[in-house]
Design an enzyme around this catalytic site. Structure first.
Site, PDB file in Angstrom:
ATOM      1  N   GLN A 128      12.312   5.233   3.396  1.00 44.74           N
ATOM      2  CA  GLN A 128      12.141   5.551   1.974  1.00 44.74           C
ATOM      3  C   GLN A 128      12.439   7.020   1.698  1.00 44.74           C
ATOM      4  OE1 GLN A 128       8.121   6.346   0.495  1.00 44.74           O
ATOM      5  NE2 GLN A 128       8.425   4.732  -1.010  1.00 44.74           N
ATOM      6  N   TYR A 130      12.099   9.281  -1.042  1.00 44.54           N
ATOM      7  CA  TYR A 130      11.599   9.700  -2.363  1.00 44.54           C
ATOM      8  C   TYR A 130      11.321  11.214  -2.358  1.00 44.54           C
ATOM      9  CZ  TYR A 130      10.439   4.925  -4.114  1.00 44.54           C
ATOM     10  OH  TYR A 130      10.474   3.638  -4.568  1.00 44.54           O
ATOM     11  N   SER A 131      10.370  11.643  -1.475  1.00 42.80           N
ATOM     12  CA  SER A 131       9.892  13.037  -1.515  1.00 42.80           C
ATOM     13  C   SER A 131      10.987  14.020  -1.135  1.00 42.80           C
ATOM     14  CB  SER A 131       8.732  13.231  -0.537  1.00 42.80           C
ATOM     15  OG  SER A 131       7.742  12.270  -0.757  1.00 42.80           O
ATOM     16  N   SER A 163       9.435   8.747   6.599  1.00 41.55           N
ATOM     17  CA  SER A 163       8.836   8.128   7.786  1.00 41.55           C
ATOM     18  C   SER A 163       9.874   7.313   8.540  1.00 41.55           C
ATOM     19  CB  SER A 163       7.684   7.202   7.391  1.00 41.55           C
ATOM     20  OG  SER A 163       6.659   7.918   6.793  1.00 41.55           O
ATOM     21  N   GLU A 246       0.269  -1.163  -3.676  1.00 48.15           N
ATOM     22  CA  GLU A 246       0.172  -0.380  -2.446  1.00 48.15           C
ATOM     23  C   GLU A 246      -1.221   0.269  -2.364  1.00 48.15           C
ATOM     24  OE1 GLU A 246       2.792   2.996  -2.253  1.00 48.15           O
ATOM     25  OE2 GLU A 246       2.541   3.201  -0.090  1.00 48.15           O
ATOM     26  N   SER A 370      -1.471  11.616  -3.434  1.00 49.40           N
ATOM     27  CA  SER A 370      -2.611  12.334  -2.852  1.00 49.40           C
ATOM     28  C   SER A 370      -3.893  12.061  -3.653  1.00 49.40           C
ATOM     29  CB  SER A 370      -2.336  13.845  -2.831  1.00 49.40           C
ATOM     30  OG  SER A 370      -2.460  14.369  -4.131  1.00 49.40           O
ATOM     31  N   ASN A 371      -5.041  12.287  -3.003  1.00 47.03           N
ATOM     32  CA  ASN A 371      -6.310  12.024  -3.688  1.00 47.03           C
ATOM     33  C   ASN A 371      -6.495  12.913  -4.922  1.00 47.03           C
ATOM     34  OD1 ASN A 371      -6.801  10.109  -1.774  1.00 47.03           O
ATOM     35  ND2 ASN A 371      -8.889  10.792  -1.329  1.00 47.03           N
TER      36      ASN A 371
HETATM   37  C1  LIG Z   1       2.002  10.006   6.766  1.00 47.72           C
HETATM   38  C2  LIG Z   1       2.937  10.263   5.609  1.00 47.72           C
HETATM   39  C3  LIG Z   1       4.051   9.479   5.450  1.00 47.72           C
HETATM   40  C4  LIG Z   1       4.952   9.733   4.400  1.00 47.72           C
HETATM   41  N1  LIG Z   1       6.077   8.968   4.295  1.00 47.72           N
HETATM   42  C5  LIG Z   1       6.962   9.205   3.305  1.00 47.72           C
HETATM   43  C6  LIG Z   1       8.174   8.453   3.213  1.00 47.72           C
HETATM   44  O1  LIG Z   1       8.460   7.594   4.044  1.00 47.72           O
HETATM   45  N2  LIG Z   1       9.029   8.737   2.207  1.00 47.72           N
HETATM   46  C7  LIG Z   1       8.763   9.687   1.262  1.00 47.72           C
HETATM   47  O2  LIG Z   1       9.579   9.844   0.357  1.00 47.72           O
HETATM   48  N3  LIG Z   1       7.630  10.429   1.338  1.00 47.72           N
HETATM   49  C8  LIG Z   1       6.724  10.224   2.331  1.00 47.72           C
HETATM   50  N4  LIG Z   1       5.584  10.985   2.442  1.00 47.72           N
HETATM   51  C9  LIG Z   1       5.405  12.097   1.516  1.00 47.72           C
HETATM   52  C10 LIG Z   1       4.298  11.923   0.520  1.00 47.72           C
HETATM   53  O3  LIG Z   1       4.653  11.018  -0.480  1.00 47.72           O
HETATM   54  C11 LIG Z   1       4.015  13.324  -0.039  1.00 47.72           C
HETATM   55  O4  LIG Z   1       3.526  14.117   1.024  1.00 47.72           O
HETATM   56  C12 LIG Z   1       2.996  13.294  -1.147  1.00 47.72           C
HETATM   57  O5  LIG Z   1       3.533  12.702  -2.286  1.00 47.72           O
HETATM   58  C13 LIG Z   1       2.522  14.739  -1.505  1.00 47.72           C
HETATM   59  O6  LIG Z   1       3.616  15.551  -1.761  1.00 47.72           O
HETATM   60  P1  LIG Z   1       3.813  16.966  -1.026  1.00 47.72           P
HETATM   61  O7  LIG Z   1       3.646  16.764   0.435  1.00 47.72           O
HETATM   62  O8  LIG Z   1       5.090  17.555  -1.516  1.00 47.72           O
HETATM   63  O9  LIG Z   1       2.602  17.855  -1.485  1.00 47.72           O
HETATM   64  P2  LIG Z   1       2.479  18.640  -2.863  1.00 47.72           P
HETATM   65  O10 LIG Z   1       2.884  17.762  -3.991  1.00 47.72           O
HETATM   66  O11 LIG Z   1       3.158  19.949  -2.729  1.00 47.72           O
HETATM   67  O12 LIG Z   1       0.943  18.864  -2.928  1.00 47.72           O
HETATM   68  C14 LIG Z   1       0.258  19.842  -2.117  1.00 47.72           C
HETATM   69  C15 LIG Z   1      -1.195  19.794  -2.471  1.00 47.72           C
HETATM   70  O13 LIG Z   1      -1.380  20.149  -3.845  1.00 47.72           O
HETATM   71  C16 LIG Z   1      -2.066  19.102  -4.536  1.00 47.72           C
HETATM   72  N5  LIG Z   1      -1.508  18.971  -5.893  1.00 47.72           N
HETATM   73  C17 LIG Z   1      -0.209  18.863  -6.232  1.00 47.72           C
HETATM   74  N6  LIG Z   1      -0.082  18.728  -7.580  1.00 47.72           N
HETATM   75  C18 LIG Z   1      -1.336  18.725  -8.074  1.00 47.72           C
HETATM   76  C19 LIG Z   1      -1.874  18.601  -9.391  1.00 47.72           C
HETATM   77  N7  LIG Z   1      -1.098  18.421 -10.450  1.00 47.72           N
HETATM   78  N8  LIG Z   1      -3.227  18.621  -9.535  1.00 47.72           N
HETATM   79  C20 LIG Z   1      -4.045  18.757  -8.439  1.00 47.72           C
HETATM   80  N9  LIG Z   1      -3.585  18.912  -7.184  1.00 47.72           N
HETATM   81  C21 LIG Z   1      -2.257  18.879  -6.995  1.00 47.72           C
HETATM   82  C22 LIG Z   1      -1.796  17.849  -3.728  1.00 47.72           C
HETATM   83  O14 LIG Z   1      -2.799  16.876  -3.927  1.00 47.72           O
HETATM   84  C23 LIG Z   1      -1.796  18.384  -2.306  1.00 47.72           C
HETATM   85  O15 LIG Z   1      -3.121  18.528  -1.841  1.00 47.72           O
HETATM   86  C24 LIG Z   1       4.685  10.774   3.467  1.00 47.72           C
HETATM   87  C25 LIG Z   1       3.533  11.551   3.647  1.00 47.72           C
HETATM   88  C26 LIG Z   1       2.676  11.323   4.706  1.00 47.72           C
HETATM   89  C27 LIG Z   1       1.484  12.200   4.874  1.00 47.72           C
END
Ligand SMILES: Cc1cc2nc3c(=O)[nH]c(=O)nc-3n(C[C@H](O)[C@H](O)[C@H](O)COP(=O)(O)OP(=O)(O)OC[C@H]3O[C@@H](n4cnc5c(N)ncnc54)[C@H](O)[C@@H]3O)c2cc1C
Length: 387
Positions: A128, A130-131, A163, A246, A370-371
């Protein structure tokens, strides 16, 4: 390769279906692969994939006419619960969980004919995309771009945390196809072969030392316009479509319960039930687990009745993953010096891999939204607080 299910699973009683799933998962799945502290690689998963496929049990969520089991939400939940109960490892399953349902709902006949059988046979393994490095929680700000050039889209940009991308033969990506409209409206959904010239990978090691993710780079990657799923610029709707279900899966109490089941014998072996501080935390978590079970059941009942799950499902995701992490941390503390061991340790009559729950629970508050983001959804759409 796959046997279309001839049994009407939905006509079976829940108990009968559960017994059949349990027997299959207990008898056929290799014991040495149970409760792994990491995702399985494709090489490790392939035999199990083919076993399930041959029996018609690989795609519980797909309709029967496409080679799935056609399970209703109630039976699907039982399937997941039994998978977790048996400690079956997570395969590179994006083809089953995301691509199949997406093509069935939004794809065309040619795409379904081209891709669905290859997912079932294990010929195509999907990941996937997306990110991006600057678009995770705020996914709609993604910048990987696709520009139409004749019959092909030309893609430039990068995806991250993909992943098992190093095991995948194909990737589905969200790309920006219009920069001049509201962010969510200029995104499209494309299918790509990982061998397309211009795609390169960098593997990323996770906290447990496993290479579970990649960064994927796209440098003038050309893909035929037939690989667009749904309509141009409507990829956001597709991407959002499957998220709610999901979250129900992530919110299942099975994983925290597994951690709790280890805690009891461990605490006895360590004499911790004489420690009031421990008993305090243990009791609170036990009550939390009961509450989590009731909350989960409420959403399951709703899904069973065929009702749409609303934004309040975020509450379940937050509660389940918070509880899981608290339990995993207590397990490590209760294991004292053994908590630092990477493999199984013997404590009393119990053999426990203490780090396993810790490693699998850590990312639970990040993936699936994220939570913090779930709390934002709750405050905005459920409590209707001002943003
Ligand atoms: C085990 C694992 C598997 C994954 N697999 C995939 C995959 O296969 N494909 C894919 O595309 N992605 C994948 N991801 C990525 C995942 O979707 C992202 O890590 C997630 O969406 C968070 O984005 P980020 O890491 O850029 O963190 P950020 O968006 O930069 O966030 C960093 C921190 O800031 C907080 N934050 C951000 N915005 C806000 C807000 N508006 N208000 C309050 N807090 C906020 C977040 O909660 C987090 O604690 C995976 C992640 C993990 C951990």
């Amino acid at each position: 390769m796959s046997a279309t299910a001839t049994v009407d699973f939905n006509a079976m009683s829940d108990d009968a279906f559960r017994a059949e799933a349990r027997e299959l998962f207990e008898k056929e799945y290799p014991d040495n692969m149970r409760f792994l502290p990491r995702r399985m690689s494709w090489a490790e998963s392939k035999d199990w994939w083919v076993t399930l496929s041959k029996r018609g049990w690989l795609a519980p969520n797909w309709p029967v006419e496409h080679g799935g089991m056609g399970l209703d939400p109630g039976k699907l939940i039982i399937y997941w619960e039994e998978t977790e109960r048996a400690g079956i490892g997570r395969m590179p399953d994006q083809g089953i969980t995301m691509v199949g349902p997406t093509l069935i709902r939004f794809g065309n006949d040619a795409q379904r004919a081209q891709y669905l059988p290859k997912i079932l046979s294990g010929e195509n393994v999907w990941c996937q995309g997306y990110s991006e490095p600057n678009a995770g929680s705020d996914l709609a700000s993604l910048r990987t771009e696709a520009v139409l050039d004749g019959d092909h889209y030309v893609i430039n940009g990068s995806k991250i945390w993909t992943s098992m991308a190093h095991n995948a033969t194909n990737i589905y990506v969200l790309v920006r196809t219009d920069k001049n409209v509201k962010q969510q409206r200029g995104i499209s959904f494309l299918l790509l072969d990982m061998k397309t010239p211009g795609i390169t990978l960098r593997t990323i090691r996770n906290i447990a030392g496993h290479e579970e993710f990649c960064q994927v780079f796209f440098d003038n990657v050309r893909t035929h316009k037939d690989n667009l799923v749904g309509k141009l610029n409507e990829g956001w709707t597709i991407a959002k479509g499957l998220l709610t279900f999901e979250r129900l899966n992530i919110g299942s109490p099975r994983r925290p319960l597994q951690a709790f089941e280890h805690l009891d014998p461990l605490a006895r072996a360590q004499g911790l039930f004489n420690d009031p501080g421990f008993v305090d935390r243990y009791t609170v978590l036990k009550m939390d687990l009961n509450d989590l079970g009731s909350l989960y059941q409420r959403f399951v009942d709703k899904a069973r009745r065929g009702e749409a799950l609303g934004p309040d499902i975020s509450m379940l995701k937050v509660f389940a993953m918070d509880t899981y992490q608290k339990l995993a941390e207590l397990l490590l503390e209760a294991g004292a010096e053994y908590g630092a061991f990477a493999d199984e340790v013997t404590l009393g009559d119990e053999k426990i891999d203490l780090m396993s729950s810790f490693y699998t629970s850590r990312p639970g508050t990040i993936y699936g939204g994220s939570n913090e983001i779930q709390r934002n959804i709750l405050s905005k759409y459920v409590l209707q607080l001002p943003s």
